[in-house]
Enzyme design. Structure first.
Site, PDB file in Angstrom:
ATOM      1  CD  GLU A   1      -2.329   1.159   2.792  1.00 61.96           C
ATOM      2  OE1 GLU A   1      -3.284   1.900   2.942  1.00 61.96           O
ATOM      3  OE2 GLU A   1      -2.120   0.625   3.584  1.00 61.96           O
TER       4      GLU A   1
ATOM      5  CE  LYS B   1      -8.541   0.929   2.942  1.00 59.46           C
ATOM      6  NZ  LYS B   1      -7.763   1.511   4.044  1.00 59.46           N
TER       7      LYS B   1
ATOM      8  CB  CYS C   1      -4.640  -1.220   4.555  1.00 60.46           C
ATOM      9  SG  CYS C   1      -3.719  -1.063   6.276  1.00 60.46           S
TER      10      CYS C   1
END
Length: 506
Positions: free
Chosen positions: A264, A322, A373
């Site tokens: 990430e 995301k 994440c």
């Protein structure tokens, strides 16, 4: 006076039991302890008023979360420059919020299922966990089911997901308590033992059934772990060194590798700031016939996205943005009210936009189910990619914010549960750990040590098809729980009515 003393004794014991709750999870992995602690909690909250049951549940929940998510204080102190006292207070505030859910489950059980609360409690306990993972964007950490990721009860995961696993765990605890209470009653004791055996036998059969099929194509993967400290990663003066670290690890990729995955925000810049570097990576990708999935911040149409960029030679880029952002980390809830306070400690924080579009990226004719994440701790987020045809799971993360804490192994445990739920291999590339390859059964095939700079090379076998959980998600668990609770409530009313009629007939 004696009653008040007894209740305070129960509160104190509930806090102590809750503080032991994280021991059931990684890295301690005392999965049996979840059953023992729930048994003790159910015993403590039995035969007390609804309000007393709620306070006992609240005390347990506060102890569990204060001990289990202590690591949230680390970034608050180290990077938001809060004092340890203020950081601890922020964690305590979140723990108080999370404690509402176990309190709610015990209160509802005592209020509306008073005479069958032991049988209702497992359903209400896990139902409250489901609510905690959904309300206000959700927080699923330390959910009961995750404690059983590598235990036999985890075999229920492909059927009912981690909430079904949690229900089986809480069910075993309730049945054990029922057995202890009624050990002198042979019929009830045999029924309790039969129920426990059924839960474990069903899990054993479930885990031996393959619901997805291995595809003939194998993927050779390289998962890069940069081990770049947060203080260097976002330091403009260190940017060249950070980019150089990752480029060197990419260029060292063994010949024949199909996919290279970077963590990430491995490139802590906008894609518009490094066009030359990205073009060079495109050329390298084309020459080596190797896809690159790269964590980078995307700037598009006046919005910022925490994103993964798929580089496939000279083909047009594809992005995964995301979708499930971290509150107070990637966005600020109620910005007009809270933004001034948050920006006092971390200027500029909370400026990301939730992503849209597909939850998969294409790799060599296959689909990778993408998460970034925090998303990997939510079964519903991982399942999005599977419903869109993913044959393997991919996660990119950066847990360096939390130092040498239990946050890293806990996140790996949740990733393994997602692999088990979907029966798909899972690859994780993280900045500081835990970078790993996870089998479709949730086993850790290989991993890198935490805080190690290097790469993990390996192979995965993508799988086609879906598990029942992949098909239906949480609906079977939710509908089944509602029906059982309804039966318990109606059944008790019918029992009372029959008892009254018998008395009248006499």
């Amino acid at each position: 006076m004696k009653k008040g003393l007894r209740l305070r004794w129960r509160w104190g014991l509930a806090v102590a039991l809750g503080a032991c709750w994280p021991l059931a999870f990684a890295p301690f992995d005392l999965s049996f302890l979840a059953i023992v602690l729930l048994l003790a909690l159910f015993w403590l909250s039995d035969a007390v008023t609804p309000s007393a049951a709620a306070t006992i549940g609240f005390a347990f929940g506060f102890g569990a979360f204060a001990a289990g998510i202590y690591w949230l204080a680390i970034p608050l102190h180290n990077y938001a420059h809060m004092s340890w006292l203020l950081s601890a207070a922020a964690v305590a505030l979140l723990a108080l919020y999370c404690a509402i859910y176990p309190a709610l489950s015990l209160w509802v059980a005592a209020k509306w299922w008073a005479h069958s609360r032991l049988f209702a409690l497992p359903f209400l306990w896990i139902g409250a966990e489901w609510l905690r993972a959904h309300l206000f964007t959700g927080f699923p950490w330390l959910a009961t089911g995750y404690s059983q990721t590598w235990s036999l009860l985890g075999g229920w995961a492909p059927l009912l997901g981690q909430y079904g696993v949690g229900l089986a765990t809480a069910g075993v605890a309730a049945l054990l308590l029922f057995l202890i209470r009624h050990r002198a009653n042979r019929r009830k004791a045999v029924a309790a033992i039969g129920g426990i055996v059924l839960l474990y036998t069903g899990a054993a059969f479930s885990q031996d059934i393959q619901r997805t099929a291995r595809m003939h194509k194998q993927l050779t993967v390289r998962l890069i772990q940069g081990d770049v400290p947060v203080t260097e990663k976002w330091n403009v003066a260190k940017l060249s060194a950070v980019l150089d670290t990752y480029v060197k690890l990419i260029l060292a990729t063994p010949k024949g590798t199909n996919l290279v995955v970077l963590p990430e925000t491995a490139f802590p810049v906008f894609q518009t700031q490094v066009p030359g570097l990205l073009r060079n990576l495109q050329r390298w990708s084309a020459e080596h016939h190797t896809n690159i999935i790269l964590g980078i911040v995307e700037y598009a149409k006046h919005h910022y996205y925490n994103a993964a960029l798929d580089i496939d030679g000279l083909a047009p880029w594809h992005w995964y943005r995301k979708q499930h952002l971290v509150p107070f980390g990637e966005y600020i809830p109620f910005p007009q009210l809270l933004a001034p306070l948050v920006h006092h400690f971390l200027p500029g924080l909370g400026s990301f936009t939730p992503g849209d579009g597909p939850s998969t990226l294409n790799v060599k004719g296959l689909k990778a189910g993408m998460t970034i994440c925090y998303e990997e701790s939510f079964s519903r987020d991982v399942r999005k990619g599977v419903t869109q045809g993913a044959s393997f799971l991919t996660n990119i993360s950066d847990y360096s914010w939390f130092g040498h804490s239990t946050a890293l192994p806990q996140s790996l445990q949740m990733a393994a549960m997602q692999a088990r739920e979907e029966e798909k291999p899972d690859i994780r590339s993280t900045n500081t750990g835990v970078t790993a390859i996870i089998s479709p059964g949730g086993k850790i095939q290989d991993k890198l040590p935490a805080y190690f700079r290097g790469a993990l090379n390996g192979k995965i076998s993508p799988r086609k098809g879906k598990t029942p959980f992949g098909d239906y998600g949480d609906w079977p668990f939710l509908i089944g729980s509602f029906l059982v609770l309804k039966i318990l409530r109606v059944g008790w009313k019918d029992h009372q009515l029959l008892h009254l009629r018998r008395k009248e007939s006499k």
